[in-house]
Design a protein around this motif. Sequence first.
Motif, mmCIF file in Angstrom:
data_model
loop_
_atom_site.group_PDB
_atom_site.id
_atom_site.type_symbol
_atom_site.label_atom_id
_atom_site.label_comp_id
_atom_site.label_asym_id
_atom_site.label_seq_id
_atom_site.Cartn_x
_atom_site.Cartn_y
_atom_site.Cartn_z
ATOM 1 N N HIS A 197 9.971 58.894 -52.008
ATOM 2 C CA HIS A 197 9.322 59.763 -51.019
ATOM 3 C C HIS A 197 7.960 59.231 -50.586
ATOM 4 O O HIS A 197 7.392 59.709 -49.607
ATOM 5 C CB HIS A 197 9.157 61.181 -51.576
ATOM 6 C CG HIS A 197 10.366 62.033 -51.355
ATOM 7 N ND1 HIS A 197 10.382 63.391 -51.549
ATOM 8 C CD2 HIS A 197 11.627 61.699 -50.944
ATOM 9 C CE1 HIS A 197 11.588 63.873 -51.267
ATOM 10 N NE2 HIS A 197 12.360 62.857 -50.914
ATOM 11 N N GLU A 227 18.013 65.978 -53.320
ATOM 12 C CA GLU A 227 18.158 65.808 -51.873
ATOM 13 C C GLU A 227 17.475 66.935 -51.091
ATOM 14 O O GLU A 227 16.902 66.712 -50.007
ATOM 15 C CB GLU A 227 19.650 65.734 -51.506
ATOM 16 C CG GLU A 227 19.857 65.007 -50.219
ATOM 17 C CD GLU A 227 21.293 64.508 -50.041
ATOM 18 O OE1 GLU A 227 22.038 64.422 -51.042
ATOM 19 O OE2 GLU A 227 21.637 64.211 -48.896
ATOM 20 N N ASP A 230 14.024 66.422 -49.593
ATOM 21 C CA ASP A 230 13.827 65.596 -48.384
ATOM 22 C C ASP A 230 13.398 66.457 -47.203
ATOM 23 O O ASP A 230 12.738 65.970 -46.278
ATOM 24 C CB ASP A 230 15.118 64.845 -48.007
ATOM 25 C CG ASP A 230 15.463 63.758 -49.016
ATOM 26 O OD1 ASP A 230 14.721 63.627 -50.015
ATOM 27 O OD2 ASP A 230 16.475 63.055 -48.816
ATOM 28 N N LEU A 233 9.863 66.355 -46.043
ATOM 29 C CA LEU A 233 9.290 65.130 -45.461
ATOM 30 C C LEU A 233 9.217 65.238 -43.948
ATOM 31 O O LEU A 233 9.993 65.971 -43.330
ATOM 32 C CB LEU A 233 10.160 63.926 -45.831
ATOM 33 C CG LEU A 233 10.323 63.647 -47.319
ATOM 34 C CD1 LEU A 233 11.357 62.532 -47.527
ATOM 35 C CD2 LEU A 233 8.989 63.241 -47.949
ATOM 36 N N ARG A 238 11.981 61.103 -43.584
ATOM 37 C CA ARG A 238 13.262 61.619 -44.086
ATOM 38 C C ARG A 238 14.388 60.634 -43.759
ATOM 39 O O ARG A 238 15.252 60.353 -44.583
ATOM 40 C CB ARG A 238 13.544 62.989 -43.437
ATOM 41 C CG ARG A 238 14.566 63.806 -44.195
ATOM 42 C CD ARG A 238 14.835 65.136 -43.501
ATOM 43 N NE ARG A 238 13.613 65.801 -43.100
ATOM 44 C CZ ARG A 238 13.473 66.482 -41.960
ATOM 45 N NH1 ARG A 238 14.476 66.613 -41.132
ATOM 46 N NH2 ARG A 238 12.336 67.057 -41.655
ATOM 47 N N THR A 242 16.826 58.574 -46.234
ATOM 48 C CA THR A 242 18.293 58.624 -46.095
ATOM 49 C C THR A 242 18.877 57.216 -46.286
ATOM 50 O O THR A 242 19.937 57.055 -46.899
ATOM 51 C CB THR A 242 18.673 59.171 -44.699
ATOM 52 O OG1 THR A 242 18.031 60.425 -44.553
ATOM 53 C CG2 THR A 242 20.163 59.347 -44.549
#
Length: 439
Positions: A197, A227, A230, A233, A238, A242
């Motif tokens: 992240h 998950e 995310d 973000l 993000r 992914t």
Amino acid sequence: MRQIAIIGSGPAGYYTAEAAQKQWGEDVVVDIFDRLPVPFGLIRTGVAPDHQSIKGVSRRYEAVALSDNVRFIGNVTVGEDVSIAELEAMYDAVVLATGAPYDKKLGLEGEDLAGVHGSAAFVGWYNGHPQFAGLDPDVSGGHAVVIGNGNVALDVARILAKTRGEFAGSDIVGHALDILQQSRIEQITILGRRGPHQIAMTTKELGELAHLERACPRVDPADLPDEGEDALLEPGQRKSVTHLRSFAAIPESHRADKDMEIEFDFFASPRRILGDGGKVTGVEVERTKLDGGRAVGTGETYVVPASLVVACIGYQTSPIPGVPFEESAGRFANVDGRILPGLYCVGWARRGPSGTIGTNRPDGFSIIERIVEDLASGAAKGGKPGRAAFDALAEQRSLKIVRFRDWQNIDEAEKANAREDSPREKFVDVGAMIEAAKR
Ligand SMILES: Cc1cc2nc3c(=O)[nH]c(=O)nc-3n(C[C@H](O)[C@H](O)[C@H](O)COP(=O)(O)OP(=O)(O)OC[C@H]3O[C@@H](n4cnc5c(N)ncnc54)[C@H](O)[C@@H]3O)c2cc1C
């Protein structure tokens, strides 16, 4: 007539010249100095050679470069060939757009071992910067370690991973292509102190790793946050994460087809570079965990083997005699780009090494506003002789100046020398550039 000197012909330099033209129209003369005989700074020597569309941004500067009141003065190093004090005496305003051309040190034991390079040197080598063209990195070992979690780390990993065929259409210099072709590297480890992240890698650059001919990316699923997190973000980040999730999901059967791996080692802080006989053999790493967004050591250490280490941890501006310097930030000491009335900085020389090419444009425009203010208030003195005074000094010192039209000769010669599948073969030697400029 305003007389402006801009030191550095990278994006920040050209955007500042454009802003000066917008401000004063025909009533300004701008001289853009560069220590190299070729313009455009990191667009030529930093941006990856396989990202030609980004390198093409430099064409946008040609309208400014070719206008009558803007001049390129290449092959002049400010601070050596001419001092800042001399330029301040000649021009109404002197703007430092010198970028951040030197590597920040890791500050670790062993970083001077053979086989350990900073990214300024390594990227300069494959991009043909005359200062680094002779680097000759050793790619005969099996394991490269790339330190850092930004786009420069991705550029370096990708360049190390590509096959010769994948460089078609790029302007990677011939000497780098020849060495990379002999590479025995099978494993590239990208070390990041923090986690998925916290990466500073953009979506496009990460996505490219999924499509390499012989290399496959690997992320340990255990390093990925839940998950659901995310969603917190911002959208670009993000998307990047992914990609990391999709790398973690690549089946082993797919990996079997590839003979190189690019492994992301997150929560991994380098502590010491290890060597034998003066040459790097590995990186001692401490496992970290996040504490309020910061990486803190857990005390657990391990060694990542390495025959080549490239540290992509940032850059610093090179000081110029007589200009106040902020050592901790690695840039000129300034308030909103003003160093002193009459002396200013823009781009990476002002902000430090962050932001894209486009980020430098508002910088250029805002510095011209500051110059207007200082000239109007009398804090900076106008009415200086400018160009005529510099030309007299250049003649007196027999400086071998390269002009923009000369650069166009170099450009033509590089295009004429190109390999079959490349837009150009760069000159990597200042003497050869000057020779080509004269034609
Ligand atoms: C490896 C790498 C890849 C990058 N890739 C991208 C990308 O894909 N997309 C993107 O948007 N951005 C990219 N960037 C960022 C982008 O290159 C910078 O934002 C931008 O170049 C900074 O512009 P600048 O004008 O401040 O400095 P620079 O581009 O570094 O220009 C500084 C100029 O000053 C000259 N100079 C230095 N000292 C002197 C002196 N004493 N006298 C005379 N001249 C001097 C130098 O020769 C140079 O030409 C990348 C950066 C790096 C390092």
